[in-house]
Design an enzyme around this catalytic site. Structure first.
Site, PDB file in Angstrom:
ATOM      1  N   CYS A   2      37.474  44.914  36.172  1.00  0.00           N
ATOM      2  CA  CYS A   2      36.935  46.543  36.826  1.00  0.00           C
ATOM      3  C   CYS A   2      35.509  46.258  37.141  1.00  0.00           C
ATOM      4  CB  CYS A   2      37.050  47.542  35.611  1.00  0.00           C
ATOM      5  SG  CYS A   2      38.484  47.941  35.171  1.00  0.00           S
ATOM      6  N   ARG A  27      36.697  40.004  41.646  1.00  0.00           N
ATOM      7  CA  ARG A  27      36.508  40.365  40.479  1.00  0.00           C
ATOM      8  C   ARG A  27      38.432  40.853  40.253  1.00  0.00           C
ATOM      9  NH1 ARG A  27      31.444  41.897  37.796  1.00  0.00           N
ATOM     10  NH2 ARG A  27      32.721  42.994  36.237  1.00  0.00           N
ATOM     11  N   TRP A  72      40.917  47.075  36.912  1.00  0.00           N
ATOM     12  CA  TRP A  72      42.388  45.710  36.267  1.00  0.00           C
ATOM     13  C   TRP A  72      42.854  45.940  34.983  1.00  0.00           C
ATOM     14  CZ3 TRP A  72      42.273  41.514  32.600  1.00  0.00           C
ATOM     15  CH2 TRP A  72      42.887  40.376  33.044  1.00  0.00           C
ATOM     16  N   ASN A  96      34.731  50.452  32.524  1.00  0.00           N
ATOM     17  CA  ASN A  96      34.393  48.479  32.733  1.00  0.00           C
ATOM     18  C   ASN A  96      34.633  48.162  31.214  1.00  0.00           C
ATOM     19  OD1 ASN A  96      35.145  46.058  32.594  1.00  0.00           O
ATOM     20  ND2 ASN A  96      33.216  45.490  33.737  1.00  0.00           N
ATOM     21  N   GLY A  97      36.263  47.501  30.555  1.00  0.00           N
ATOM     22  CA  GLY A  97      35.471  47.291  29.404  1.00  0.00           C
ATOM     23  C   GLY A  97      36.456  47.484  28.256  1.00  0.00           C
ATOM     24  N   GLU A 480      42.076  20.403  35.576  1.00  0.00           N
ATOM     25  CA  GLU A 480      41.901  21.402  36.436  1.00  0.00           C
ATOM     26  C   GLU A 480      42.819  21.827  38.094  1.00  0.00           C
ATOM     27  OE1 GLU A 480      39.742  23.112  36.673  1.00  0.00           O
ATOM     28  OE2 GLU A 480      39.306  23.814  38.330  1.00  0.00           O
ATOM     29  N   LYS A 484      44.349  25.048  39.201  1.00  0.00           N
ATOM     30  CA  LYS A 484      44.587  25.913  40.222  1.00  0.00           C
ATOM     31  C   LYS A 484      46.040  25.798  41.006  1.00  0.00           C
ATOM     32  CE  LYS A 484      40.708  26.192  40.058  1.00  0.00           C
ATOM     33  NZ  LYS A 484      40.118  26.146  38.767  1.00  0.00           N
ATOM     34  N   GLU A 487      47.841  28.532  39.544  1.00  0.00           N
ATOM     35  CA  GLU A 487      46.312  30.065  39.781  1.00  0.00           C
ATOM     36  C   GLU A 487      47.073  30.947  40.862  1.00  0.00           C
ATOM     37  OE1 GLU A 487      42.752  30.499  38.993  1.00  0.00           O
ATOM     38  OE2 GLU A 487      42.067  29.105  39.041  1.00  0.00           O
ATOM     39  N   HIS A 503      56.691  10.035  25.738  1.00  0.00           N
ATOM     40  CA  HIS A 503      56.398  11.108  25.080  1.00  0.00           C
ATOM     41  C   HIS A 503      56.948  12.296  25.191  1.00  0.00           C
ATOM     42  CE1 HIS A 503      54.543   7.707  22.402  1.00  0.00           C
ATOM     43  NE2 HIS A 503      53.235   7.072  23.750  1.00  0.00           N
ATOM     44  N   LYS A 602      38.253  37.409  38.746  1.00  0.00           N
ATOM     45  CA  LYS A 602      37.410  36.865  38.884  1.00  0.00           C
ATOM     46  C   LYS A 602      36.418  36.573  37.308  1.00  0.00           C
ATOM     47  CE  LYS A 602      34.821  33.257  40.490  1.00  0.00           C
ATOM     48  NZ  LYS A 602      35.241  32.423  40.876  1.00  0.00           N
TER      49      LYS A 602
HETATM   50  O1  M6R Z   1      32.730  32.366  34.244  1.00  0.00           O
HETATM   51  P1  M6R Z   1      33.679  31.749  33.554  1.00  0.00           P
HETATM   52  O2  M6R Z   1      33.677  30.447  33.847  1.00  0.00           O
HETATM   53  O3  M6R Z   1      33.277  31.738  32.698  1.00  0.00           O
HETATM   54  O4  M6R Z   1      35.488  32.001  33.630  1.00  0.00           O
HETATM   55  C1  M6R Z   1      35.627  31.059  32.904  1.00  0.00           C
HETATM   56  C2  M6R Z   1      37.646  30.901  33.064  1.00  0.00           C
HETATM   57  O5  M6R Z   1      37.639  32.909  33.490  1.00  0.00           O
HETATM   58  C3  M6R Z   1      37.531  31.147  34.716  1.00  0.00           C
HETATM   59  O6  M6R Z   1      37.201  29.222  35.153  1.00  0.00           O
HETATM   60  C4  M6R Z   1      39.334  31.028  35.514  1.00  0.00           C
HETATM   61  O7  M6R Z   1      40.124  29.571  34.758  1.00  0.00           O
HETATM   62  C5  M6R Z   1      39.355  30.867  36.447  1.00  0.00           C
HETATM   63  N1  M6R Z   1      39.782  31.686  37.354  1.00  0.00           N
HETATM   64  C6  M6R Z   1      39.977  29.191  36.864  1.00  0.00           C
HETATM   65  O8  M6R Z   1      40.133  29.070  38.552  1.00  0.00           O
END
Ligand code: M6R
Length: 607
Positions: A2, A27, A72, A96-97, A480, A484, A487, A503, A602
């Site tokens: 949020c 965000r 959110w 927010n929270g 990674e 990517k 997501e 395995h 985000k």
């Molecule tokens: O702000 P942060 O680096 O602590 O965030 C951690 C993860 O939420 C963040 O890296 C998330 O995995 C990304 N969407 C990956 O692209």
């Protein structure tokens, strides 16, 4: 997560609220809304979907005081009824929270006759403040009292049409800052939302509450004790959050990596040596006493930690563990007071990483280092040492430039640790620094491979699964790459250390399963080649990111893309770039929402 924007000014603030929400779109959100104090009461506009729709719906709204929100969903599905602001009688609230005791509050307030119209935890705050106003008519005091009944994490903004010209904001656990200026005062979840009106920011502490009017700001603790908080002049560049000529923030941020790395490494200057002081004045003494390192992080930030583990153990000889923050915070672990706790986070506000850091400290592990992209964030404030990556604002949900700059910071940590432990010769140090300095140029050359990667991306559009393989320090890069791809393109992707293939995962391989492999020319290349043969023998389609000098021939079902330079220890920083580009272009082909992938936020400021 949020986002909140609030304003009290001597002019119409609706455009400021809407523009602020647009800056917070990155965000992640599913609905948006605003409420203002209009002539005859609270005027509220809410919409499911993009802020642009809210903007159209509120085109005729005008007021000098108001609050706005991007939601959110946590409690209740995304729909207009659950969108903020929530209203109770004369007041409106955005939040927010997460309010953990919202059910008991809801029962209590329902028994008092308040009618709930949403499924959210936030609505209980609105009714609680309204109920408190019956005995405490001053809005600031009523919100202070109400906040003391809330259990959980929150940042809130409240208006009351019986007390026009006033916004009350409070924070406990979720980020919130004020923007102060001669022509009005504002609040928001992050500075980017307020750069349109001021650069003068006041960061509220947990447990702070503030009353904003057009003319002044009054800050107290939740118990009413007045406090002063310093004004910081934000260095954030407004241009840094503009899209410019790019189609998406992710694309912009991928291409900003040479500059982000150059900025991050500027701290080393023209020197041939590196000093512990780059991590803080106390770093030399503190690191001399360190006998192990524990890295805590989530998502992409954890992948930089997993990569650094290879460097820290090989080059610095320091035992290193990496733990996913959400696991570590609840695990019974054996504390080691001589262990350096490294919290890695782009935002510095990730709830799990922050909680894991606090948990580590509560066990007596007080040697702490933050590697973070946001200097004023909670994680930075709570660590003894800090290294600020200078990636600039990262807006796309998929983390890219934050990751490569974290790797650069972690390599610097490796060199400093190696030096403190007497494991780095002057010659090695100079060679590594030279390589680091050349990184921006090397990354630029990798970015030139975009057209070839674009062509590959076409072949992924109809795939449902993909496998990423790597070995050694490139295994976390495979992780990674898989993160990517999943997501932003929603293709199910998994990463494996290539040696693990037989395995289990080999059973999945057939002509429909693209296998992406990172194949730099290192000591594991021959082993990796055997693993790739295993895939080929099962009819799997291989996409190999090799070095210029990796001897892997192209053949039927084996597509090779060669990176221009072979980069030794720092090779993970180069090899992740084509994986970022691949995900980006696959997402474009699939037509997904690249910068705001479904269900993701985000900055994950709730657990
Ligand atoms: O702000 P942060 O680096 O602590 O965030 C951690 C993860 O939420 C963040 O890296 C998330 O995995 C990304 N969407 C990956 O692209």
């Amino acid at each position: 997560m949020c986002g909140i924007v609030a304003a009290a000014a001597g002019k119409n603030i609706v455009p400021v609220l809407v523009e602020g929400l647009k800056k917070l779109e990155y965000r992640g959100y599913d609905s948006a809304g605003l409420a203002v104090i209009a002539g005859n009461g609270i005027e509220r506009v809410r919409s499911v979907g993009r802020v642009a729709e809210l903007e159209a719906a509120s085109a005729d709204t005008q007021a000098a005081t108001g609050i706005a929100h991007t939601r959110w969903a946590t409690h209740g599905v995304p729909c207009e009824r659950n969108a903020h602001p929530h209203v109770s009688g004369s007041i409106a609230v955005v939040h927010n929270g997460i309010i953990e005791n919202y059910e008991s509050l809801r029962n209590e307030l329902t028994a008092q006759g308040y009618v709930f119209t949403s499924d959210t935890d936030t609505e209980s705050i609105a009714h609680l403040v309204q109920a408190t106003l019956k005995t405490e008519p001053d809005l600031l005091k009523a919100v202070q009292i109400a906040c003391q009944r809330l259990v959980g994490a929150f940042a809130i903004a409240v208006i009351d049409h019986n007390q026009p010209g006033k916004v009350i904001v409070a924070r406990e656990g979720s980020p919130l800052l004020l923007g102060v200026s001669d022509s009005g005062n504002y609040a928001a979840s992050d500075a980017s939302a307020l750069l349109q009106v001021t650069r003068n920011m006041v960061y509220l502490e947990n447990g702070d509450i503030a009353e904003l009017t057009a003319a002044k700001v009054r800050i107290t603790r939740l118990d009413g004790t007045p406090v002063q908080r310093p004004v910081h002049v934000s260095q954030l560049s407004a241009a840094a959050v503009e899209l410019g000529n790019y189609q998406h923030y992710m694309q912009k941020e991928i291409f900003e990596q040479p500059e982000a790395l150059a900025n991050t490494l500027e701290i080393v200057g023209g020197s041939k040596t590196i000093q512990p002081g780059i991590f803080g004045a106390e770093a030399g003494n503190l690191l001399a006493d360190v006998d192990a390192i524990l890295i805590l992080a989530c998502g992409t930030s954890s992948h930089s930690g997993f990569t650094a583990r290879y460097w820290l153990e090989r080059i610095a000889g320091v035992p290193c563990n990496v733990e996913i923050a959400s696991e570590y915070r609840y695990r019974t672990s054996v504390p080691n007071p001589r262990q350096l706790i490294v919290a890695i986070s782009q935002s510095g506000e990730t709830a799990d990483t922050l909680a894991a850091l606090r948990h580590a400290k509560s066990l007596g592990q007080t040697k702490t280092l933050a590697i973070c992209n946001v200097p004023e964030s909670a994680i930075v404030r709570e660590c003894a040492l800090r290294f600020i990556t200078r990636a600039g604002p990262e807006i796309g949900v998929a983390s890219t430039k934050a990751f490569t700059t974290q790797l650069a910071a972690l390599f610097l940590l490796t060199l400093v640790a190696a030096k403190v432990k007497g494991r780095l010769s002057e010659e090695q140090e100079a060679t590594y620094i030279h390589q680091l300095r050349h990184l921006p140029v090397a990354v630029n050359k990798v970015l030139e491979l975009e057209d070839e990667i674009k062509a590959w991306a076409q072949r992924f559009a109809d795939k449902h699964h993909a496998l990423f393989l790597g070995r050694g320090r490139h295994y976390p890069i495979a992780m990674e790459g898989a993160l990517k791809l999943k997501e932003i393109s929603y293709i199910h992707a998994e990463a494996y250390p290539a040696g693990e293939l037989k395995h289990g995962p080999l059973a999945l391989v057939d002509a429909d399963m693209p296998v992406i492999s990172i194949a730099p020319n290192d000591q594991l290349l021959d082993k990796l080649k055997s693993n790739l043969k295993e895939v080929q023998a099962r009819g799997g389609e291989l996409y190999v990111f090799a070095d210029a000098d990796s001897e892997i021939p192209e053949s039927d079902g084996v597509h090779i893309l060669r990176l221009p330079e072979h980069y030794g220890e720092l090779s993970p920083i180069l090899h992740v770039i084509p994986l970022q580009l691949l995900s980006y272009h696959v997402a474009l082909v699939k037509g997904t929402d690249v910068d705001k992938p479904r269900n993701l936020a985000k900055s994950v400021t709730v657990e």
